[in-house]
Design a protein around this motif. Sequence first.
Motif, short mmCIF file in Angstrom:
data_model
loop_
_atom_site.label_atom_id
_atom_site.label_comp_id
_atom_site.label_asym_id
_atom_site.label_seq_id
_atom_site.Cartn_x
_atom_site.Cartn_y
_atom_site.Cartn_z
N TYR A 6 0.85 -1.20 0.00
CA TYR A 6 0.00 0.00 0.00
C TYR A 6 0.88 1.24 0.00
CZ TYR A 6 -3.17 3.65 1.53
OH TYR A 6 -3.89 4.80 1.61
N THR A 7 0.54 2.19 -0.81
CA THR A 7 1.21 3.48 -0.82
C THR A 7 0.17 4.57 -0.60
OG1 THR A 7 2.88 2.69 -2.39
CG2 THR A 7 2.63 5.06 -2.15
N ALA A 8 0.39 5.42 0.40
CA ALA A 8 -0.58 6.48 0.71
C ALA A 8 -0.73 7.41 -0.48
CB ALA A 8 -0.12 7.26 1.93
N PRO A 9 -1.97 7.77 -0.82
CA PRO A 9 -2.18 8.64 -1.98
C PRO A 9 -1.67 10.05 -1.76
CG PRO A 9 -4.23 8.30 -0.79
CD PRO A 9 -3.22 7.39 -0.16
N LYS A 10 -1.17 10.66 -2.80
CA LYS A 10 -0.66 12.03 -2.75
C LYS A 10 -1.60 12.94 -3.52
CE LYS A 10 4.18 10.72 -2.19
NZ LYS A 10 4.29 11.32 -0.85
N PRO A 11 -1.57 14.23 -3.21
CA PRO A 11 -2.46 15.18 -3.90
C PRO A 11 -2.03 15.40 -5.35
CG PRO A 11 -0.99 16.34 -2.44
CD PRO A 11 -0.77 14.89 -2.18
N ALA A 12 -2.89 16.12 -6.07
CA ALA A 12 -2.65 16.32 -7.50
C ALA A 12 -1.41 17.15 -7.76
CB ALA A 12 -3.88 17.00 -8.13
N ARG A 13 -1.07 18.05 -6.87
CA ARG A 13 0.09 18.92 -7.06
C ARG A 13 1.29 18.36 -6.29
NH1 ARG A 13 -1.22 25.19 -6.61
NH2 ARG A 13 -2.64 24.50 -8.24
N PHE A 46 -6.92 21.56 -6.07
CA PHE A 46 -5.72 22.17 -6.64
C PHE A 46 -6.00 22.85 -7.98
CE2 PHE A 46 -4.20 19.16 -3.58
CZ PHE A 46 -3.16 19.82 -2.95
N ALA A 47 -7.26 23.21 -8.18
CA ALA A 47 -7.64 23.91 -9.41
C ALA A 47 -8.58 25.07 -9.12
CB ALA A 47 -8.30 22.94 -10.39
N SER A 48 -9.54 24.88 -8.22
CA SER A 48 -10.53 25.92 -7.94
C SER A 48 -9.96 26.94 -6.97
CB SER A 48 -11.79 25.29 -7.37
OG SER A 48 -11.48 24.53 -6.21
N PRO A 49 -10.49 28.18 -6.97
CA PRO A 49 -10.01 29.22 -6.05
C PRO A 49 -10.36 28.89 -4.61
CG PRO A 49 -11.92 29.99 -7.27
CD PRO A 49 -11.54 28.68 -7.88
N LEU A 50 -9.58 29.42 -3.67
CA LEU A 50 -9.84 29.21 -2.25
C LEU A 50 -9.36 30.43 -1.47
CD1 LEU A 50 -7.20 26.73 -0.75
CD2 LEU A 50 -6.88 27.98 -2.87
N MET A 127 2.85 27.26 1.46
CA MET A 127 2.72 28.71 1.60
C MET A 127 3.29 29.47 0.42
SD MET A 127 3.72 29.09 5.62
CE MET A 127 2.80 28.26 6.92
N SER A 128 3.95 28.78 -0.50
CA SER A 128 4.51 29.42 -1.70
C SER A 128 3.65 29.18 -2.93
CB SER A 128 5.92 28.88 -1.96
OG SER A 128 6.78 29.11 -0.87
N GLN A 129 2.50 28.55 -2.77
CA GLN A 129 1.64 28.27 -3.92
C GLN A 129 1.12 29.58 -4.52
OE1 GLN A 129 1.23 25.04 -5.20
NE2 GLN A 129 2.89 24.80 -3.70
N PRO A 130 0.94 29.62 -5.81
CA PRO A 130 0.56 30.89 -6.46
C PRO A 130 -0.82 31.40 -6.08
CG PRO A 130 0.50 29.05 -8.03
CD PRO A 130 1.15 28.53 -6.79
N GLU A 131 -1.68 30.54 -5.52
CA GLU A 131 -3.03 30.99 -5.18
C GLU A 131 -3.05 31.99 -4.02
OE1 GLU A 131 -3.42 27.30 -7.49
OE2 GLU A 131 -2.17 27.88 -5.79
N ARG A 154 10.43 31.76 5.25
CA ARG A 154 11.18 31.42 4.05
C ARG A 154 10.32 31.53 2.80
NH1 ARG A 154 14.43 27.14 7.70
NH2 ARG A 154 16.14 28.58 8.20
N ALA A 155 9.02 31.37 2.95
CA ALA A 155 8.12 31.59 1.81
C ALA A 155 7.92 33.08 1.55
CB ALA A 155 6.77 30.93 2.06
N HIS A 156 8.20 33.92 2.56
CA HIS A 156 8.03 35.38 2.45
C HIS A 156 9.29 36.06 3.00
CE1 HIS A 156 4.00 33.55 2.87
NE2 HIS A 156 3.65 34.42 1.94
N PRO A 157 10.43 35.87 2.36
CA PRO A 157 11.71 36.33 2.93
C PRO A 157 11.82 37.84 3.08
CG PRO A 157 12.00 35.63 0.65
CD PRO A 157 10.61 35.22 1.05
N GLU A 158 10.96 38.59 2.41
CA GLU A 158 11.02 40.05 2.49
C GLU A 158 10.28 40.59 3.71
OE1 GLU A 158 7.05 39.10 0.95
OE2 GLU A 158 9.07 38.28 0.64
N GLN A 159 9.56 39.73 4.43
CA GLN A 159 8.72 40.21 5.53
C GLN A 159 9.41 40.09 6.88
OE1 GLN A 159 4.90 38.24 5.48
NE2 GLN A 159 4.37 38.99 3.44
N GLN A 160 9.21 41.11 7.72
CA GLN A 160 9.55 41.04 9.14
C GLN A 160 8.30 40.55 9.85
OE1 GLN A 160 12.60 41.87 10.39
NE2 GLN A 160 12.06 41.34 12.51
#
Length: 348
Positions: A6-13, A46-50, A127-131, A154-160
Amino acid sequence: MTEPLYTAPKPARDIPHLLVPEKRRISHWNDRNEIRVNNWIESWDFASPLDVGMINVPLSKTSILPNGAFAAPNALRDAWTIFTTYSPDFDVDLASLRVREIGDVQTPIIDLIGALANVEECLQSVMSQPEGFFPLIIGGDHAITAPAVRAYCRAHPEQQVGLIHFDAHNDVRVMDHGPTNGTPIRGILESGLRVSGENLVQFGIHGFMNASYYKRWVEGRGGTIFTARAIRKAGIDAMVESALEIAGKGTDAIYVTVDIDVLELGYAPGTAAATADGLHPVDLLEALFVLGRDPRVRAIDFVELDPHRDVAEITTRTFGSAILTFLAGLFLRLHDGWRGYDPTPIVD
């Protein structure tokens, strides 16, 4: 070489260490005038807006005391069956807020350092996903917060980044035994990231649950400690306002972490180390509603729910109310001026 059975299923992305949500609870019965939260929160395709992405981190082997917080995400999924999307307290119906479960972070069983590294790598990718959705993280024990904050930074290196920390404990223990659920704040402040102790507020710290060394360590780095007693005496509204002012001074974003043991023990039997010297749930809810509305708050986690200790789902339901109340504030942030209901009388 033998293939695994058995292999645990992974998401589409392709997001490292992310698995599809382990469980979803569906209610077939539903009044046509209300929406149950378990039917409202869906898995993301991984396709519709959220608007909000919920990421689950079922890890609690990093706890100092025996802890079943790994079971919190599934317990919450079951508890959602009693909640609806509408609150008369705030006149908010969350039904149109697009909250989606992103998935569960996969962690190795016997490699705790590797497990926390998986959490950080997975959350940084999420946290780096384009959505650009609002990340809401469900633990797990409090050890997950240090990699979660590192991931955000690290996903937002410009932020304090400022930090508001709800807890009975300071969580700045020395790391002689490695990172645990007693070390996340030390781990964050010693990480070299753009998180300054001067923008740390510890909110609701209990009496006789910490060492004087911890207080001196936090304050020596510029941190602010609001004990539960101080909050009771000053009032929740004033203290939340002060916390936002401190955490937001000179920062671009605020990360909030909520350890459910910040509550009075009578309202939180399902956690490892709460005491009577804690916040009342109503005060926690008021604080979270204000934080949800504030545009500087950019990410939040909820941790340390142990369903195995819980009594009559008291803590699990309070945990659920806390999450939904924060989302009510976030909804109003995103829908300024929205009214939750049509006052015109309905005749069926």
